[in-house]
Design a protein around this motif. Structure first.
Motif, PDB file in Angstrom:
ATOM      1  N   GLU A  50     -13.906  16.222  -4.724  1.00 34.07           N
ATOM      2  CA  GLU A  50     -13.393  16.210  -3.470  1.00 34.07           C
ATOM      3  C   GLU A  50     -12.387  14.894  -3.703  1.00 34.07           C
ATOM      4  O   GLU A  50     -12.832  13.813  -3.976  1.00 34.07           O
ATOM      5  N   PRO A  51     -11.103  15.245  -3.266  1.00 37.38           N
ATOM      6  CA  PRO A  51     -10.010  14.078  -3.316  1.00 37.38           C
ATOM      7  C   PRO A  51     -10.260  12.935  -2.385  1.00 37.38           C
ATOM      8  O   PRO A  51     -10.555  13.314  -1.394  1.00 37.38           O
ATOM      9  N   PRO A  52      -9.448  12.286  -2.556  1.00 42.95           N
ATOM     10  CA  PRO A  52      -9.531  10.959  -1.415  1.00 42.95           C
ATOM     11  C   PRO A  52      -8.722  11.285  -0.196  1.00 42.95           C
ATOM     12  O   PRO A  52      -8.160  12.405  -0.276  1.00 42.95           O
ATOM     13  N   SER A  53      -9.074  11.065   0.974  1.00 40.88           N
ATOM     14  CA  SER A  53      -8.650  11.380   2.376  1.00 40.88           C
ATOM     15  C   SER A  53      -7.069  10.991   2.321  1.00 40.88           C
ATOM     16  O   SER A  53      -6.690  10.084   1.516  1.00 40.88           O
ATOM     17  N   ARG A  79       0.876  -1.181   0.033  1.00 36.44           N
ATOM     18  CA  ARG A  79      -0.046  -0.238  -0.126  1.00 36.44           C
ATOM     19  C   ARG A  79       0.792   1.219  -0.094  1.00 36.44           C
ATOM     20  O   ARG A  79       1.982   1.226   0.520  1.00 36.44           O
ATOM     21  N   TYR A  80       0.418   2.118  -0.817  1.00 35.59           N
ATOM     22  CA  TYR A  80       1.090   3.476  -0.642  1.00 35.59           C
ATOM     23  C   TYR A  80      -0.090   4.549  -0.858  1.00 35.59           C
ATOM     24  O   TYR A  80      -1.023   4.707  -1.514  1.00 35.59           O
ATOM     25  N   PRO A  81       0.139   5.810  -0.066  1.00 36.59           N
ATOM     26  CA  PRO A  81      -0.988   6.737   0.154  1.00 36.59           C
ATOM     27  C   PRO A  81      -0.823   7.693  -1.185  1.00 36.59           C
ATOM     28  O   PRO A  81       0.055   7.685  -1.982  1.00 36.59           O
ATOM     29  N   TYR A  82      -1.846   8.256  -1.450  1.00 39.30           N
ATOM     30  CA  TYR A  82      -1.946   9.360  -2.739  1.00 39.30           C
ATOM     31  C   TYR A  82      -1.176  10.549  -2.611  1.00 39.30           C
ATOM     32  O   TYR A  82      -1.050  10.614  -3.852  1.00 39.30           O
ATOM     33  N   GLU A  83      -0.968  10.863  -1.339  1.00 45.63           N
ATOM     34  CA  GLU A  83       0.035  12.012  -1.284  1.00 45.63           C
ATOM     35  C   GLU A  83      -0.502  13.306  -1.893  1.00 45.63           C
ATOM     36  O   GLU A  83       0.433  13.914  -2.725  1.00 45.63           O
ATOM     37  N   ARG A  84      -1.725  13.531  -1.717  1.00 42.90           N
ATOM     38  CA  ARG A  84      -2.368  15.057  -2.259  1.00 42.90           C
ATOM     39  C   ARG A  84      -2.160  14.809  -3.822  1.00 42.90           C
ATOM     40  O   ARG A  84      -2.321  16.021  -4.384  1.00 42.90           O
ATOM     41  N   SER A  87      -5.656   9.276   4.608  1.00 37.68           N
ATOM     42  CA  SER A  87      -5.745   7.691   4.853  1.00 37.68           C
ATOM     43  C   SER A  87      -5.840   6.995   3.538  1.00 37.68           C
ATOM     44  O   SER A  87      -5.387   5.697   3.854  1.00 37.68           O
ATOM     45  N   GLU A  88      -6.344   7.487   2.753  1.00 34.25           N
ATOM     46  CA  GLU A  88      -6.385   6.151   1.450  1.00 34.25           C
ATOM     47  C   GLU A  88      -5.238   6.395   0.700  1.00 34.25           C
ATOM     48  O   GLU A  88      -4.420   7.175   0.680  1.00 34.25           O
ATOM     49  N   GLY A  89      -5.146   5.193  -0.224  1.00 35.59           N
ATOM     50  CA  GLY A  89      -4.090   5.027  -0.909  1.00 35.59           C
ATOM     51  C   GLY A  89      -4.465   4.110  -2.051  1.00 35.59           C
ATOM     52  O   GLY A  89      -5.446   3.421  -2.174  1.00 35.59           O
ATOM     53  N   ILE A  90      -3.186   3.805  -2.852  1.00 33.83           N
ATOM     54  CA  ILE A  90      -3.304   2.784  -3.954  1.00 33.83           C
ATOM     55  C   ILE A  90      -2.625   1.431  -3.157  1.00 33.83           C
ATOM     56  O   ILE A  90      -1.896   1.467  -2.438  1.00 33.83           O
ATOM     57  N   SER A  91      -3.170   0.219  -3.804  1.00 34.58           N
ATOM     58  CA  SER A  91      -2.423  -0.839  -3.228  1.00 34.58           C
ATOM     59  C   SER A  91      -2.377  -2.022  -4.306  1.00 34.58           C
ATOM     60  O   SER A  91      -3.113  -1.618  -5.568  1.00 34.58           O
TER      61      SER A  91
END
Length: 141
Positions: A121-124, A105-110, A126-130
């Motif tokens: 609204e972008p993902p929070s 897993r890795y976060p979206y990083e804004r 705490s969410e990310g790609i995996s």
């Protein structure tokens, strides 16, 4: 005043149209790199030589992904098996036929904050790609 408002709305929409595909492309490339790394780790870890994915393999994986722009401290690895046994112990490799499961897993990083320009609204944070996968161990003691 009305012309200024129309200009601002047009400028924001134009910026989003210009730059949003670039960020989406970066997101797709990151997803592909994560999946490629998960597949590689599973191929090596489930081979007849190992039968596990240990911390050293994960460290090497983080170094490879860091060369592609990932922050190694934000990468999260989850290793498991289909039987519930620990799949990360070199002293107890999983025997042939037991599945090794891996998730990275890795976060979206804004990365998708530009979508705010058009009201999405972008993902929070705490969410990310995996990327995930499973491969049967080929280790024979």
């Amino acid at each position: 005043m009305k012309q200024l408002l129309v200009f601002l709305l047009f400028a924001a929409t134009f910026c989003w149209l210009m730059f949003s595909p670039v960020y989406k492309h970066v997101l797709v490339i990151r997803q592909a790199l994560l999946q490629q790394e998960a597949d590689y780790l599973l191929e090596v870890g489930a081979s007849g030589r190992y039968g596990y994915i240990d911390a050293a393999m994960i460290g090497e994986s983080k170094a490879r992904l860091a060369r592609h722009g990932f922050d190694p401290s934000r990468l999260e690895y989850t290793v498991g098996s289909t039987t519930g046994a620990d799949a990360g112990l070199p002293s107890l490799p999983l025997p042939r036929g037991v599945g090794i499961k891996l998730t990275i897993r890795y976060p979206y990083e804004r990365l998708l904050d530009i979508d705010r320009l058009i009201g999405i609204e972008p993902p929070s944070a705490s969410e990310g790609i995996s990327a995930a996968g499973m491969k049967m161990s080929e280790y024979v003691p």
